[in-house]
Design a protein around this motif. Structure first.
Motif, short mmCIF file in Angstrom:
data_model
loop_
_atom_site.label_atom_id
_atom_site.label_comp_id
_atom_site.label_asym_id
_atom_site.label_seq_id
_atom_site.Cartn_x
_atom_site.Cartn_y
_atom_site.Cartn_z
N THR A 6 0.84 -1.18 0.00
CA THR A 6 0.00 0.00 0.00
C THR A 6 0.89 1.24 0.00
OG1 THR A 6 -1.85 1.08 1.15
CG2 THR A 6 -0.17 0.04 2.53
N THR A 7 0.29 2.41 0.07
CA THR A 7 1.08 3.65 0.11
C THR A 7 0.94 4.32 1.46
OG1 THR A 7 -0.68 5.13 -0.66
CG2 THR A 7 0.60 3.98 -2.36
N GLN A 10 -2.38 6.03 1.70
CA GLN A 10 -3.53 5.18 1.96
C GLN A 10 -3.54 4.61 3.37
OE1 GLN A 10 -2.65 2.53 -1.26
NE2 GLN A 10 -4.12 3.48 -2.67
N GLU A 47 1.75 9.49 -1.70
CA GLU A 47 1.20 8.51 -2.63
C GLU A 47 2.29 7.80 -3.43
OE1 GLU A 47 -1.73 7.53 -2.38
OE2 GLU A 47 -2.37 9.13 -1.01
N PHE A 48 3.54 8.15 -3.19
CA PHE A 48 4.64 7.53 -3.92
C PHE A 48 5.59 6.77 -2.98
CE2 PHE A 48 3.05 10.96 -6.52
CZ PHE A 48 2.98 10.39 -7.79
N LEU A 50 5.81 3.39 -0.95
CA LEU A 50 5.18 2.07 -0.85
C LEU A 50 5.61 1.36 0.43
CD1 LEU A 50 5.58 0.66 -4.48
CD2 LEU A 50 3.64 1.90 -3.50
N ALA A 128 4.36 -3.31 -8.12
CA ALA A 128 3.49 -2.39 -7.39
C ALA A 128 3.84 -0.95 -7.69
CB ALA A 128 3.59 -2.66 -5.89
N MET A 129 5.14 -0.66 -7.83
CA MET A 129 5.56 0.70 -8.15
C MET A 129 5.12 1.09 -9.56
SD MET A 129 9.35 2.43 -7.69
CE MET A 129 9.31 2.23 -5.90
N ARG A 131 2.54 -0.15 -11.12
CA ARG A 131 1.08 -0.02 -11.05
C ARG A 131 0.69 1.30 -10.38
NH1 ARG A 131 0.57 -4.69 -9.38
NH2 ARG A 131 0.52 -4.31 -7.13
N ASN A 132 1.38 1.66 -9.33
CA ASN A 132 1.05 2.89 -8.61
C ASN A 132 1.29 4.12 -9.49
OD1 ASN A 132 0.37 4.26 -5.99
ND2 ASN A 132 2.41 5.11 -6.28
N VAL A 135 -1.57 4.30 -11.92
CA VAL A 135 -2.80 4.74 -11.25
C VAL A 135 -2.78 6.24 -11.03
CG1 VAL A 135 -4.02 4.65 -9.04
CG2 VAL A 135 -3.32 2.54 -10.16
N GLN A 136 -1.59 6.80 -10.77
CA GLN A 136 -1.47 8.24 -10.57
C GLN A 136 -1.54 9.02 -11.89
OE1 GLN A 136 -1.50 9.49 -7.54
NE2 GLN A 136 -1.38 7.48 -6.59
#
Length: 249
Positions: A6-7, A10, A47-48, A50, A128-129, A131-132, A135-136
């Motif tokens: 997660t971040t 979050q 948000e960056f 992880l 995950a990075m 994907r994140n 998403v951003q």
């Protein structure tokens, strides 16, 4: 392992776990750019950041990853900042001050708990990075990669090392292989991704080595030799990197 990634934005309740481990050699924590311009990434870029935990042991950090949005006007498939990690940090800080969103995201670090290395967690964190960043709303993730086996070849240039291949065509370096398997492409290198300088007393404290001879000094964990100058009581390390570009779906 049932891994939750997660971040910090979050899950702010997990932020204290980020200090659970630090696997970097002491000298690598002396880069002057990081504390000045990236001293509080959780506040600046929540948000960056992880955070990876095992759902069965939620009180223990398993892995962590740091990245930042930054502005680069060139095509990342063709060129990326010559200043590597330091230049990304400086540009991201300036973008943030001026209210710019940045044109792409750069990875800064992915770290895995020492007793859990070799289990494929680095691939999960890189995915995950990627994907994140997507998403951003970004189309590109780049990485000033610190090849994790380069320290075994300190006399080899970063260019030559980045070009080493196995029989299957993949890079010899394990961390570069993770990036290539994830869809990244090597786009170049930087000879000065990070610059660390200090007195000889500083370097003795950071490494436990005597630093009593002028010339190149091989330091455990360093990717290239440290230049020692006993006349001027000074030593400088320029850390290289390999730039990798990920085009995001």
């Amino acid at each position: 392992m049932d891994l939750l990634v997660t971040t910090a934005g979050q899950r702010p309740d997990l932020v204290p776990l980020l200090e659970d481990f630090n696997g970097w050699p002491a000298f690598m924590r002396q880069d002057p750019v990081a504390p000045l311009y990236y001293g509080d990434p959780v506040t600046a870029y929540p948000e960056f950041v992880l955070i990876g935990i095992d759902r069965d042991r939620p009180d223990r950090l398993v892995a962590k990853g740091y990245s930042v949005p930054f502005t680069w006007e060139g095509d990342p498939a063709e060129s990326l900042p010559a200043g590597g990690w330091d230049q990304v940090i400086l540009t991201a800080a300036l973008d943030r001050r001026e209210g710019r969103r940045g044109t792409m995201v750069s990875a800064l670090e992915i770290s895995i708990r020492a007793d859990l290395k070799g289990r494929g967690l680095s691939s999960i964190m890189l995915a995950a990075m990627r994907r994140n960043a997507a998403v951003q709303g970004y189309a590109d993730l780049v990485a000033p990669v610190r090849p994790n086996a380069k320290h075994r070849h300190p006399q080899m240039s970063i260019v030559d090392y980045a070009n080493l291949r196995r029989d299957d065509g993949l890079p010899v370096d394990p961390w570069l292989r993770v990036h290539i398997r994830a869809g990244g492409q090597i786009t170049g290198t930087s000879a000065r991704a990070m610059t660390i300088a200090g007195s000889l007393a500083d370097w003795r404290d950071w490494t436990g080595l005597p630093f009593d001879t002028t010339g190149p000094i091989e330091v455990p964990g360093a990717l290239v030799p440290v230049h020692c100058d006993t006349v001027h009581d000074h030593a400088v390390y320029c850390e290289p990197c390999v730039w990798v570009h990920h085009r995001l779906p």
